[in-house]
Write an enzyme that holds these catalytic residues in place. Structure first.
Site, PDB file in Angstrom:
ATOM      1  N   GLN A   9       0.843  -1.191   0.000  1.00 48.95           N
ATOM      2  CA  GLN A   9       0.000   0.000   0.000  1.00 48.95           C
ATOM      3  C   GLN A   9       0.884   1.249   0.000  1.00 48.95           C
ATOM      4  OE1 GLN A   9      -3.121  -0.714   2.718  1.00 48.95           O
ATOM      5  NE2 GLN A   9      -4.038   1.308   2.569  1.00 48.95           N
ATOM      6  N   SER A  88       4.543  -6.064   2.935  1.00 44.25           N
ATOM      7  CA  SER A  88       3.213  -5.940   3.549  1.00 44.25           C
ATOM      8  C   SER A  88       2.148  -6.573   2.645  1.00 44.25           C
ATOM      9  CB  SER A  88       2.920  -4.466   3.835  1.00 44.25           C
ATOM     10  OG  SER A  88       1.723  -4.309   4.561  1.00 44.25           O
ATOM     11  N   LEU A  89       1.223  -5.770   2.137  1.00 44.05           N
ATOM     12  CA  LEU A  89       0.205  -6.274   1.209  1.00 44.05           C
ATOM     13  C   LEU A  89       0.846  -7.058   0.065  1.00 44.05           C
ATOM     14  CD1 LEU A  89      -2.582  -6.281  -0.339  1.00 44.05           C
ATOM     15  CD2 LEU A  89      -1.854  -4.081  -1.268  1.00 44.05           C
ATOM     16  N   ARG A 113      -9.088  -8.860   3.933  1.00 41.80           N
ATOM     17  CA  ARG A 113      -8.091  -8.175   4.779  1.00 41.80           C
ATOM     18  C   ARG A 113      -8.345  -6.669   4.781  1.00 41.80           C
ATOM     19  NH1 ARG A 113      -2.701  -5.874   3.719  1.00 41.80           N
ATOM     20  NH2 ARG A 113      -1.181  -6.427   5.363  1.00 41.80           N
ATOM     21  N   HIS A 199       0.413  -2.934  10.973  1.00 39.22           N
ATOM     22  CA  HIS A 199       1.497  -3.762  11.522  1.00 39.22           C
ATOM     23  C   HIS A 199       1.804  -3.416  12.980  1.00 39.22           C
ATOM     24  CE1 HIS A 199       2.124  -5.596   7.650  1.00 39.22           C
ATOM     25  NE2 HIS A 199       2.128  -4.394   7.116  1.00 39.22           N
ATOM     26  N   GLN A 248       1.525 -11.578  10.130  1.00 41.00           N
ATOM     27  CA  GLN A 248       1.999 -10.348   9.499  1.00 41.00           C
ATOM     28  C   GLN A 248       1.116  -9.151   9.825  1.00 41.00           C
ATOM     29  OE1 GLN A 248       0.778  -8.772   6.000  1.00 41.00           O
ATOM     30  NE2 GLN A 248       2.637  -9.157   4.827  1.00 41.00           N
TER      31      GLN A 248
END
Length: 291
Positions: A9, A88-89, A113, A199, A248
């Protein structure tokens, strides 16, 4: 050895993917399939929406995922990774591109998500800040100090490259941390325009919904190792991939350690799949920092 990396993102931009859609039959098919799966025209927002439209988590995450995976799949036989990783994503994109997830299941997971995280952000407001020019250990020390003083969540969330770490937590804690990071020697400490405290433990309420979505999806053995954010290690076992993907959500993104481990494993070529070149810049910085 060739690494394919997938951004997260923040890499989105208005018009993303439009050239791919108009020039490649497979891309058009997959973009149209994404619209059907989601039940709304993601492509219209990607191609014609504003930067503000793309900032909504429910839009941003599937948009970056679709663009990234389609870019990889359109390479056809030229897509021959020795290893993959995502920031991440982007880890969901890496899993789909490497065959651990189907495109359809990956998109469904990403959307689940995104909705869970957006709901979480609305219920527990939080934010993030970028800390530049301070050692990791010092950032962690200041975070612990501010968290103790304020009684609010504050953690190091994204280890992007040496001297580039994003912190995440409650808004009050971020506001208190900014001057303290500068006092500790940071060159910059800038609040980020994000929807929440990604996170960090503040994302825990989204975990239950994501866990349910993950359990309903078939995971396969990928065509190559996937270096995952939570431990910066290579994984191929489907059950381990699923467990790490869930962890995560509330754990730090260990991108610096991941890239160093991949370089140690023989990575000598990097290809970024998706919008922008953020990861390319980070990989170059990490390489330059190595002795």
């Amino acid at each position: 050895m060739k690494l394919y990396g997938f951004p997260g993102q923040g890499s989105q931009f208005p018009g993303m993917g439009k050239d791919l859609y108009e020039s490649n039959a497979l891309a058009k098919e997959l973009f149209d399939k994404a619209d059907a799966i989601l039940g709304f025209s993601l492509t219209d927002i990607m191609f014609n929406g504003s930067a503000e439209d793309l900032l909504q988590t429910r839009v941003t995450q599937p948009a970056v995922f679709v663009h990234s995976v389609v870019a990889a799949l359109c390479l056809g036989d030229d897509f021959r990774p020795d290893m993959v990783a995502g920031h991440s994503l982007g880890e969901f994109s890496a899993l789909a591109a490497s065959g651990a997830l189907s495109f359809e299941d990956g998109l469904k997971l990403v959307y689940a998500r995104a909705l869970a995280m957006q709901e979480c952000c609305e219920r527990q407001p939080g934010t993030m800040a970028a800390v530049i020019g301070l050692p990791d250990a010092e950032i962690e020390r200041v975070c612990a100090e501010v968290a103790a003083e304020t009684g609010k969540v504050l953690v190091a969330a994204n280890y992007n490259s040496p001297g580039n770490v994003a912190i995440s937590g409650a808004k009050e804690a971020i506001e208190a941390a900014v001057p303290k990071m500068k006092e500790a020697g940071a060159k910059h400490c800038l609040p980020l325009q994000v929807g929440g405290a990604f996170h960090s433990p503040l994302m825990a309420p989204a975990g239950e919904k994501l866990a349910k979505a993950i359990s309903a999806v078939q995971f396969n053995v990928p065509v190559c190792p996937v270096y995952q954010n939570v431990d910066a290690q290579p994984h191929t076992d489907p059950e381990q991939l699923k467990a790490n993907l869930l962890l995560q959500l509330t754990s730090a993104v260990k991108w610096t350690a991941s890239v160093n481990n991949m370089l140690d494993a023989g990575m000598d070529e990097f290809v970024e799949c998706g919008p922008g070149t953020v990861l390319t810049s980070l990989v170059n910085r990490i390489k330059k920092s190595r002795k």
